[in-house]
Design a protein around this motif. Structure first.
Motif, PDB file in Angstrom:
ATOM      1  N   LEU A 320     -67.026  52.984  11.673  1.00  0.00           N
ATOM      2  CA  LEU A 320     -68.427  53.285  11.394  1.00  0.00           C
ATOM      3  C   LEU A 320     -69.032  54.225  12.436  1.00  0.00           C
ATOM      4  CD1 LEU A 320     -69.768  49.792  10.250  1.00  0.00           C
ATOM      5  CD2 LEU A 320     -69.266  51.768   8.810  1.00  0.00           C
ATOM      6  N   GLY A 321     -68.277  54.513  13.500  1.00  0.00           N
ATOM      7  CA  GLY A 321     -68.764  55.434  14.528  1.00  0.00           C
ATOM      8  C   GLY A 321     -69.807  54.819  15.437  1.00  0.00           C
ATOM      9  N   ALA A 322     -69.623  53.554  15.803  1.00  0.00           N
ATOM     10  CA  ALA A 322     -70.613  52.839  16.603  1.00  0.00           C
ATOM     11  C   ALA A 322     -70.610  53.299  18.064  1.00  0.00           C
ATOM     12  CB  ALA A 322     -70.334  51.339  16.542  1.00  0.00           C
ATOM     13  N   TYR A 323     -71.753  53.050  18.718  1.00  0.00           N
ATOM     14  CA  TYR A 323     -71.931  53.315  20.144  1.00  0.00           C
ATOM     15  C   TYR A 323     -72.337  52.019  20.840  1.00  0.00           C
ATOM     16  CZ  TYR A 323     -72.114  58.322  18.997  1.00  0.00           C
ATOM     17  OH  TYR A 323     -71.815  59.593  18.560  1.00  0.00           O
ATOM     18  N   VAL A 324     -72.078  51.962  22.142  1.00  0.00           N
ATOM     19  CA  VAL A 324     -72.555  50.830  22.938  1.00  0.00           C
ATOM     20  C   VAL A 324     -73.431  51.359  24.068  1.00  0.00           C
ATOM     21  CG1 VAL A 324     -70.716  49.181  22.463  1.00  0.00           C
ATOM     22  CG2 VAL A 324     -70.381  50.863  24.265  1.00  0.00           C
ATOM     23  N   GLU A 325     -74.489  50.620  24.346  1.00  0.00           N
ATOM     24  CA  GLU A 325     -75.375  50.939  25.461  1.00  0.00           C
ATOM     25  C   GLU A 325     -75.054  50.013  26.616  1.00  0.00           C
ATOM     26  OE1 GLU A 325     -79.969  51.823  25.372  1.00  0.00           O
ATOM     27  OE2 GLU A 325     -79.661  49.675  25.726  1.00  0.00           O
ATOM     28  N   LEU A 326     -74.760  50.580  27.781  1.00  0.00           N
ATOM     29  CA  LEU A 326     -74.424  49.832  28.983  1.00  0.00           C
ATOM     30  C   LEU A 326     -75.565  49.991  29.978  1.00  0.00           C
ATOM     31  CD1 LEU A 326     -70.702  51.027  29.304  1.00  0.00           C
ATOM     32  CD2 LEU A 326     -71.641  49.189  27.891  1.00  0.00           C
ATOM     33  N   THR A 327     -76.046  48.873  30.510  1.00  0.00           N
ATOM     34  CA  THR A 327     -77.255  48.895  31.333  1.00  0.00           C
ATOM     35  C   THR A 327     -77.018  48.250  32.682  1.00  0.00           C
ATOM     36  OG1 THR A 327     -78.595  48.735  29.312  1.00  0.00           O
ATOM     37  CG2 THR A 327     -79.704  48.237  31.379  1.00  0.00           C
ATOM     38  N   ASN A 328     -77.603  48.854  33.728  1.00  0.00           N
ATOM     39  CA  ASN A 328     -77.639  48.234  35.053  1.00  0.00           C
ATOM     40  C   ASN A 328     -79.032  48.422  35.637  1.00  0.00           C
ATOM     41  OD1 ASN A 328     -77.726  50.889  35.978  1.00  0.00           O
ATOM     42  ND2 ASN A 328     -75.568  50.917  36.580  1.00  0.00           N
ATOM     43  N   THR A 329     -79.187  48.107  36.906  1.00  0.00           N
ATOM     44  CA  THR A 329     -80.517  48.172  37.519  1.00  0.00           C
ATOM     45  C   THR A 329     -81.042  49.597  37.632  1.00  0.00           C
ATOM     46  OG1 THR A 329     -79.469  48.180  39.704  1.00  0.00           O
ATOM     47  CG2 THR A 329     -80.221  46.049  38.848  1.00  0.00           C
ATOM     48  N   TYR A 330     -80.164  50.603  37.522  1.00  0.00           N
ATOM     49  CA  TYR A 330     -80.576  51.995  37.675  1.00  0.00           C
ATOM     50  C   TYR A 330     -80.908  52.672  36.344  1.00  0.00           C
ATOM     51  CZ  TYR A 330     -78.304  50.995  42.109  1.00  0.00           C
ATOM     52  OH  TYR A 330     -77.927  50.412  43.290  1.00  0.00           O
ATOM     53  N   GLY A 331     -80.540  52.060  35.228  1.00  0.00           N
ATOM     54  CA  GLY A 331     -80.789  52.657  33.928  1.00  0.00           C
ATOM     55  C   GLY A 331     -79.717  52.272  32.937  1.00  0.00           C
ATOM     56  N   ASN A 332     -79.477  53.121  31.960  1.00  0.00           N
ATOM     57  CA  ASN A 332     -78.449  52.818  30.970  1.00  0.00           C
ATOM     58  C   ASN A 332     -77.710  54.081  30.569  1.00  0.00           C
ATOM     59  OD1 ASN A 332     -79.994  54.056  28.713  1.00  0.00           O
ATOM     60  ND2 ASN A 332     -81.374  52.333  29.042  1.00  0.00           N
ATOM     61  N   ARG A 333     -76.561  53.893  29.977  1.00  0.00           N
ATOM     62  CA  ARG A 333     -75.776  55.002  29.434  1.00  0.00           C
ATOM     63  C   ARG A 333     -75.218  54.561  28.086  1.00  0.00           C
ATOM     64  NH1 ARG A 333     -69.907  54.704  31.300  1.00  0.00           N
ATOM     65  NH2 ARG A 333     -69.679  52.667  32.305  1.00  0.00           N
ATOM     66  N   CYS A 334     -75.032  55.513  27.215  1.00  0.00           N
ATOM     67  CA  CYS A 334     -74.564  55.227  25.863  1.00  0.00           C
ATOM     68  C   CYS A 334     -73.243  55.955  25.648  1.00  0.00           C
ATOM     69  CB  CYS A 334     -75.607  55.684  24.848  1.00  0.00           C
ATOM     70  SG  CYS A 334     -75.230  55.224  23.156  1.00  0.00           S
ATOM     71  N   ILE A 335     -72.215  55.222  25.223  1.00  0.00           N
ATOM     72  CA  ILE A 335     -70.912  55.823  24.984  1.00  0.00           C
ATOM     73  C   ILE A 335     -70.394  55.404  23.621  1.00  0.00           C
ATOM     74  CG2 ILE A 335     -70.345  55.876  27.448  1.00  0.00           C
ATOM     75  CD1 ILE A 335     -68.471  53.512  26.976  1.00  0.00           C
ATOM     76  N   ALA A 336     -69.532  56.237  23.054  1.00  0.00           N
ATOM     77  CA  ALA A 336     -68.889  55.887  21.790  1.00  0.00           C
ATOM     78  C   ALA A 336     -68.003  54.664  22.006  1.00  0.00           C
ATOM     79  CB  ALA A 336     -68.055  57.057  21.273  1.00  0.00           C
ATOM     80  N   LEU A 337     -67.968  53.796  21.020  1.00  0.00           N
ATOM     81  CA  LEU A 337     -67.191  52.562  21.168  1.00  0.00           C
ATOM     82  C   LEU A 337     -65.720  52.863  21.430  1.00  0.00           C
ATOM     83  CD1 LEU A 337     -67.196  49.462  21.073  1.00  0.00           C
ATOM     84  CD2 LEU A 337     -66.715  49.639  18.622  1.00  0.00           C
ATOM     85  N   GLU A 338     -65.195  53.936  20.831  1.00  0.00           N
ATOM     86  CA  GLU A 338     -63.769  54.233  21.034  1.00  0.00           C
ATOM     87  C   GLU A 338     -63.463  54.635  22.473  1.00  0.00           C
ATOM     88  OE1 GLU A 338     -62.465  58.038  19.023  1.00  0.00           O
ATOM     89  OE2 GLU A 338     -64.404  57.711  18.071  1.00  0.00           O
ATOM     90  N   ASP A 339     -64.492  55.002  23.252  1.00  0.00           N
ATOM     91  CA  ASP A 339     -64.293  55.297  24.671  1.00  0.00           C
ATOM     92  C   ASP A 339     -64.500  54.059  25.550  1.00  0.00           C
ATOM     93  OD1 ASP A 339     -63.851  58.006  24.100  1.00  0.00           O
ATOM     94  OD2 ASP A 339     -66.008  58.423  24.128  1.00  0.00           O
ATOM     95  N   PHE A 340     -64.918  52.966  24.941  1.00  0.00           N
ATOM     96  CA  PHE A 340     -65.212  51.750  25.704  1.00  0.00           C
ATOM     97  C   PHE A 340     -63.942  50.967  26.030  1.00  0.00           C
ATOM     98  CE2 PHE A 340     -66.326  47.185  25.771  1.00  0.00           C
ATOM     99  CZ  PHE A 340     -67.234  47.181  26.826  1.00  0.00           C
ATOM    100  N   PHE A 341     -63.017  50.893  25.087  1.00  0.00           N
ATOM    101  CA  PHE A 341     -61.785  50.132  25.288  1.00  0.00           C
ATOM    102  C   PHE A 341     -60.749  51.003  25.987  1.00  0.00           C
ATOM    103  CE2 PHE A 341     -63.680  48.448  21.305  1.00  0.00           C
ATOM    104  CZ  PHE A 341     -63.995  47.181  21.771  1.00  0.00           C
ATOM    105  N   LEU A 342     -60.274  50.558  27.147  1.00  0.00           N
ATOM    106  CA  LEU A 342     -59.348  51.349  27.955  1.00  0.00           C
ATOM    107  C   LEU A 342     -57.914  50.843  27.879  1.00  0.00           C
ATOM    108  CD1 LEU A 342     -61.569  51.798  31.154  1.00  0.00           C
ATOM    109  CD2 LEU A 342     -61.416  53.286  29.124  1.00  0.00           C
ATOM    110  N   ASP A 343     -57.731  49.542  28.033  1.00  0.00           N
ATOM    111  CA  ASP A 343     -56.404  48.927  28.006  1.00  0.00           C
ATOM    112  C   ASP A 343     -56.619  47.452  27.697  1.00  0.00           C
ATOM    113  OD1 ASP A 343     -53.703  48.498  28.186  1.00  0.00           O
ATOM    114  OD2 ASP A 343     -53.472  49.398  30.166  1.00  0.00           O
TER     115      ASP A 343
END
Length: 485
Positions: A320-343
């Motif tokens: 479906l081409g989903a994205y995930v938003e990753l957040t910390n105390t400095y802000g957030n970043r959005c990446i494609a889900l296929e770039d989220f899984f590494l190993d």
């Protein structure tokens, strides 16, 4: 230690327990309420089913949950109902009376959990009357196993209980005082113990920054198995189930794509209305994702963060081409889900980050989505292989082909060589044979207890064959539907 205030069958309770205490342990060992049984201690059998209700005035009803893998601290400010609380003033609840009348119990060990599942169904039908379809009944009882009865008398009890008289118990309207409803405070007894229950994303990220070693818990449907199955101590916990920003579903646009932001703490049950309307194939998969008890607790954010190669939702989200938003105390970043899984079990999530939201783009009107899950049991089971297929057909030619599998690699992964073989091709035997051969380039699956490498490779090819046959006969299903009645 965590101090929790809640209602138990309408009676206020205040308990101090360790962060990794389950509701089952709280009931049996702290409160001496032994009607709730332990069967599998993994959320499979349903013997420990209880009902949990919200105390907010605008939220009514009870949801079933597996007490063995539900954290006790999440009862804070809620109403817990167990089998001991159903009969009042000598009158049985209709779920209990129907089970007796229909001879739905033999050894009785699983009966309390079955009764509690029927209680939640009765409560739902009482508040929102609707036909009791076979699918709805299966969803309610799919997480309750019984070795004795063969299920027919249990089914009859479910069908008959709403015909029995019912007087609403007074404890339905019980409430905690404002002081008792105050959230649990962060508790740290020593350097090795840490527990917090933040209310906002800002508070959560601050805690994550201060305690990167702490485990995050939402539904606990997977994490709590480390306690019940591996006997590991979960004494460093941050409970995210109260973080307001993680509990929302919003229609929005990302990179010119219309879609929905889904909070990482939204349960599968809460997602069903959205999926039924916009992703009916995905909604159907949810019926095979655990049991009703699991779906009431489990979250899509947890399924992603767990990074299991056999998680059910990631392959679908990939196509479906989903994205995930990753957040910390400095802000957030959005990446494609296929770039989220590494190993295997490794992701792009930094130690000070949390998954805050998932974006699912709206599917084009002419696109189609197919999802097929292979498992040893039809429902309430883990996938051996799961295939997800998204595509458009224009004048007999395939376009925008996206294919992803779970159970075929160390991570949920797209089959890019197979996609390339089908993209722009006619719906033909030759194109699909080429795609099946391309799967051997895309994947070299492992062997384990759920399937050998050879089985998985052949199963993935067979799912492509099923897609081909489905495209040839679009008006009929080529195999028995998982919920055929």
């Amino acid at each position: 230690m965590a101090t929790i205030a809640f209602l138990l069958n309408g009676i206020p309770q205040r308990c101090e327990v360790s962060p990794d205490t389950s509701i089952l342990t709280l009931l049996r060992e702290h409160l001496a309420e032994t009607g709730t049984k332990e069967g599998c201690a993994s959320g499979d059998c349903g013997a420990c089913t209880v009902a949990i209700g919200e105390l907010a005035a605008d939220i009514q009803g009870f949801a079933s949950a597996n007490a063995c893998i539900t954290p006790a601290h999440q009862l804070q400010g809620k109403h817990l109902v167990t089998v001991e609380g159903l009969a009042k003033e000598g009158h049985l609840h209709p779920a209990q009376e129907a089970m007796i009348n229909c001879h739905g119990s033999q050894c009785g060990f699983c009966t309390p959990g079955i009764v509690m599942s029927l209680f939640t169904l009765h409560d739902e039908l009482t508040q929102r009357p609707a036909p009791l379809t076979p699918e709805r009944l299966e969803a309610t009882l799919g997480g309750n196993l019984c070795r004795c009865t063969g299920y027919r008398p249990i089914r009859e009890a479910a069908l008959r209980m709403n015909d029995l008289p019912f007087k609403r118990p007074q404890w339905y309207d019980a409430a905690l005082s404002e002081a008792e409803c105050l959230p649990s405070l962060t508790a740290a007894t020593d350097a090795s113990s840490f527990f917090a229950q933040p209310q906002s994303l800002v508070e959560l990220t601050q805690l994550r920054q201060a305690a990167p070693q702490a485990r995050l818990v939402a539904g606990g449907t997977d994490l709590w198995l480390e306690s019940t199955q591996r006997l590991a101590q979960l004494d460093q916990l941050i409970d995210i189930s109260r973080v307001a920003e993680l509990l929302t579903v919003e229609e929005a646009t990302l990179e010119r794509q219309a879609g929905w932001w889904i909070g990482a703490g939204v349960t599968y049950t809460k997602l069903e209305p959205l999926f039924n309307k916009h992703f009916p194939t995905f909604a159907h998969l949810l019926h095979r994702l655990g049991s009703q008890q699991i779906r009431n607790r489990g979250t899509m954010g947890g399924n992603i963060a767990n990074a299991s190669p056999i998680g059910d939702t990631p392959p679908v989200l990939l196509v479906l081409g989903a994205y995930v938003e990753l957040t910390n105390t400095y802000g957030n970043r959005c990446i494609a889900l296929e770039d989220f899984f590494l190993d295997y079990k490794k992701t792009a999530l930094a130690a000070n980050e949390v998954i805050s939201r998932i974006f699912i783009p709206q599917a084009p009107k002419d696109s189609q989505l197919r999802i097929w899950k292979l498992s040893k049991r039809r429902e309430d089971d883990i996938s051996a292989v799961l295939g997800a297929f998204s595509y458009r057909v224009e004048q007999g030619v395939l376009h925008d082909v996206r294919i992803a599998f779970g159970g075929m690699a160390a991570i949920p992964k797209r089959a890019q060589a197979a996609e390339k073989a089908l993209e722009g091709s006619n719906i033909s035997v030759e194109a699909f044979r080429a795609a099946q051969q391309a799967l051997e380039v895309d994947f070299q699956p492992m062997s384990d207890v759920r399937g050998s490498q050879q089985y998985r490779q052949q199963a993935a090819k067979n799912l492509l064959e099923r897609l081909y046959l489905s495209l040839l006969t679009p008006d009929q299903e080529v195999m028995l539907h998982a919920y055929a009645h």
